[in-house]
Design a protein around this motif. Structure first.
Motif, short mmCIF file in Angstrom:
data_model
loop_
_atom_site.label_atom_id
_atom_site.label_comp_id
_atom_site.label_asym_id
_atom_site.label_seq_id
_atom_site.Cartn_x
_atom_site.Cartn_y
_atom_site.Cartn_z
N PHE A 257 96.30 4.48 12.24
CA PHE A 257 97.32 5.65 12.41
C PHE A 257 96.92 7.06 11.75
CE2 PHE A 257 99.82 1.71 11.83
CZ PHE A 257 100.14 1.06 13.13
N ARG A 258 96.20 6.98 10.87
CA ARG A 258 95.40 8.20 10.51
C ARG A 258 94.63 9.04 11.67
NH1 ARG A 258 90.27 8.52 7.43
NH2 ARG A 258 89.50 7.79 9.53
N ASP A 259 94.13 8.22 12.37
CA ASP A 259 93.27 8.66 13.58
C ASP A 259 94.27 8.92 14.84
OD1 ASP A 259 90.99 8.42 11.94
OD2 ASP A 259 90.55 6.46 12.95
N TYR A 260 95.20 8.38 15.26
CA TYR A 260 95.83 8.31 16.39
C TYR A 260 97.35 8.98 16.28
CZ TYR A 260 92.05 5.66 17.89
OH TYR A 260 90.74 5.43 18.21
N ASP A 261 97.95 8.83 14.97
CA ASP A 261 99.37 9.36 14.74
C ASP A 261 99.65 9.66 13.43
OD1 ASP A 261 101.82 10.25 15.00
OD2 ASP A 261 102.64 8.46 16.49
N PRO A 262 98.84 10.42 12.73
CA PRO A 262 98.93 11.02 11.47
C PRO A 262 100.38 11.19 10.88
CG PRO A 262 97.84 12.71 12.32
CD PRO A 262 97.95 11.52 13.68
N ASP A 263 101.22 12.04 11.67
CA ASP A 263 102.45 12.48 11.45
C ASP A 263 103.45 10.97 11.27
OD1 ASP A 263 102.05 14.97 11.40
OD2 ASP A 263 102.89 15.24 13.40
N TRP A 264 103.45 10.07 12.21
CA TRP A 264 103.87 8.75 11.96
C TRP A 264 103.44 8.09 10.80
CZ3 TRP A 264 103.04 3.48 11.07
CH2 TRP A 264 103.84 2.90 11.44
N LEU A 265 102.13 8.41 10.26
CA LEU A 265 101.81 7.63 9.09
C LEU A 265 102.32 8.21 7.80
CD1 LEU A 265 100.02 5.66 7.73
CD2 LEU A 265 98.00 7.11 7.90
N TRP A 266 102.33 9.58 7.60
CA TRP A 266 102.92 10.25 6.41
C TRP A 266 104.29 9.96 6.53
CZ3 TRP A 266 98.28 10.49 5.93
CH2 TRP A 266 97.46 11.05 6.62
N ALA A 267 105.01 9.81 7.59
CA ALA A 267 106.49 9.48 7.42
C ALA A 267 106.91 7.90 7.08
CB ALA A 267 107.15 9.90 8.98
N HIS A 268 105.67 7.18 7.22
CA HIS A 268 106.04 5.59 7.07
C HIS A 268 105.29 5.12 5.95
CE1 HIS A 268 107.93 6.48 11.08
NE2 HIS A 268 108.68 5.46 10.68
N SER A 269 104.43 5.86 5.31
CA SER A 269 103.58 5.21 4.20
C SER A 269 104.18 4.42 3.24
CB SER A 269 102.61 6.48 3.59
OG SER A 269 101.82 6.93 4.52
N GLY A 270 105.44 4.97 2.84
CA GLY A 270 105.85 4.15 1.81
C GLY A 270 106.46 2.99 2.40
N ALA A 271 107.05 2.70 3.73
CA ALA A 271 107.25 1.52 4.21
C ALA A 271 106.22 0.64 4.48
CB ALA A 271 108.00 1.87 5.57
N LEU A 272 104.96 1.09 4.74
CA LEU A 272 103.97 0.22 5.13
C LEU A 272 103.39 -0.50 3.74
CD1 LEU A 272 101.97 2.44 7.54
CD2 LEU A 272 103.15 0.43 7.92
N ALA A 273 103.57 0.51 2.53
CA ALA A 273 103.04 0.04 1.20
C ALA A 273 103.97 -1.20 0.84
CB ALA A 273 103.12 0.98 0.31
N ALA A 274 105.35 -0.86 1.22
CA ALA A 274 106.27 -2.18 0.93
C ALA A 274 105.93 -3.43 1.73
CB ALA A 274 107.83 -1.54 0.99
N ALA A 275 105.59 -3.11 2.97
CA ALA A 275 105.37 -4.23 3.94
C ALA A 275 104.19 -5.14 3.46
CB ALA A 275 105.40 -3.57 5.38
N ASN A 276 103.00 -4.33 3.06
CA ASN A 276 101.98 -5.03 3.10
C ASN A 276 100.93 -4.28 1.74
OD1 ASN A 276 99.27 -6.27 2.90
ND2 ASN A 276 99.37 -6.63 5.21
N ALA A 277 101.25 -4.93 0.66
CA ALA A 277 100.46 -4.22 -0.50
C ALA A 277 99.24 -4.32 -0.76
CB ALA A 277 100.94 -5.09 -2.03
N GLU A 278 98.51 -5.26 0.29
CA GLU A 278 96.95 -5.01 0.32
C GLU A 278 96.69 -3.80 1.25
OE1 GLU A 278 95.60 -8.64 2.31
OE2 GLU A 278 96.18 -10.06 0.81
N TRP A 279 97.45 -3.15 1.72
CA TRP A 279 97.17 -1.81 2.56
C TRP A 279 97.36 -0.64 1.51
CZ3 TRP A 279 100.95 -2.60 7.02
CH2 TRP A 279 100.28 -3.47 8.14
N VAL A 280 97.65 -0.70 0.41
CA VAL A 280 98.16 0.58 -0.66
C VAL A 280 96.66 1.09 -0.78
CG1 VAL A 280 98.69 1.13 -2.93
CG2 VAL A 280 100.04 -0.66 -1.61
N GLU A 281 95.74 0.55 -1.13
CA GLU A 281 94.42 1.08 -1.52
C GLU A 281 94.09 2.08 -0.28
OE1 GLU A 281 89.77 0.74 -3.09
OE2 GLU A 281 91.20 -1.02 -3.13
N THR A 282 94.03 1.64 0.84
CA THR A 282 93.54 2.23 2.00
C THR A 282 94.73 3.44 2.48
OG1 THR A 282 92.66 0.37 2.98
CG2 THR A 282 93.12 2.23 4.32
#
Length: 315
Positions: A257-282
């Motif tokens: 998402f950083r590569d293809y829709d960064p604005d979406w990533l910035w808006a949903h980073s918190g939700a993604l961290a909550a959804a999968n803790a293994e993604w937090v470092e990335t």
């Protein structure tokens, strides 16, 4: 038309596959080239298996090389010594139908649906050393000409199969051939069958489910981009976002998402961290690409969802 072993023709040891049919070009690695010629002496390159059963000796009128595993001609760095480039692929004729490949009769009347279902479960030949999945069907696809569309269309039909092994075979094929006709149907098939895929073990990756395998394939599909660098498969991008918000996707999902829709990533980073803790470092790493004014808010939202993981990633 002539096919060449591009970009690098390969020499292979005795335990790997050196095809005998002239039409077999280097469709994967390590598949040996059987049409080598020397640009220095003009002779064809001959080969023989040595008595140890491991080495294969290649020779022309002016060079000799023994190979145990594989050697890609022209691929090595010339930092320490000049690269060896005298041997080149002389070209392979087209694979034309009608033909018989590994005992499988291929002609104008072939039923592609039945053929792919049978060979996906029971491939008539497995090229030794080739690490691709769905090897035989991928090989056939790469050998074919105009018939490719019929074969890949039949593979797309397996996306809706009831047998998980056939669905997995379709995923493997479209991972190898993400631009093949029929790949555009993957997102729709996954969306329709999401519930079934979520409860069906992946035959090759158990205890993971086929939905996890589908997510990997969708991310591969996003690598097919237009001239502007945007994914050509909009439905695949939309579905990867939906799956990501449910915590489903490969470890580098945030980078997609950083590569293809960064604005979406910035808006949903918190939700993604909550959804999968293994993604937090990335996610923390990816946030370094965010606008400076927004990064503090992004990190705060992630920290609210997964405080320990964010702290560990920052420290």
């Amino acid at each position: 038309m002539t096919n060449f072993c591009n970009p690098y023709p390969e020499l292979v040891g005795a335990r790997l596959w050196l095809p005998t049919e002239p039409f077999e070009f280097g469709w994967a690695s390590p598949v040996g080239c059987n049409a080598l010629r020397c640009t220095a002496c003009g002779e064809p390159v001959r080969s023989e298996v040595l008595p140890d059963g491991e080495r294969r000796r290649y020779a022309c009128g002016c060079h000799r090389r023994d190979t145990v595993w594989s050697y890609r001609i022209g691929s090595e760095s010339d930092d320490l010594a000049p690269a060896f480039t005298d041997w080149v692929c002389g070209g392979h004729p087209d694979f034309e139908l009608p033909a018989v490949l590994d005992g499988v009769e291929l002609n104008e009347a072939v039923g592609w649906d039945a053929l792919v279902a049978e060979t996906a479960l029971r491939p008539p030949f497995d090229p030794p050393g080739v690490e691709l999945h769905a090897r035989w069907i991928t090989r056939l696809y790469r050998l074919l000409g105009a018939e490719r569309t019929a074969l890949s269309g039949a593979m797309a039909g397996l996306l809706n199969a009831e047998d998980p092994h056939l669905v997995r075979a379709a995923y493997d094929f479209f991972t190898n051939e993400r631009q093949a006709a029929g790949a555009e149907l993957v997102a729709g098939a996954v969306a329709r069958r999401r519930e079934w895929l979520a409860k069906t073990p992946d035959p090759r990756r158990a205890p993971a489910t086929l939905l996890s395998g589908a997510a990997l394939l969708l991310h591969e599909r996003l690598l097919v981009v237009d001239d502007a660098g945007a994914p050509v498969d909009g439905p695949a991008l939309t579905l990867t976002k939906e799956l990501a918000l449910a915590g489903i996707g490969p470890g580098d999902t945030p980078l997609t998402f950083r590569d293809y829709d960064p604005d979406w990533l910035w808006a949903h980073s918190g939700a993604l961290a909550a959804a999968n803790a293994e993604w937090v470092e990335t996610l923390v790493y990816a946030s370094s690409w965010a606008p400076a004014a927004a990064r503090e808010k992004i990190l705060a939202e992630m920290a609210e969802a997964a405080p320990a993981e964010v702290r560990a990633a920052i420290e």
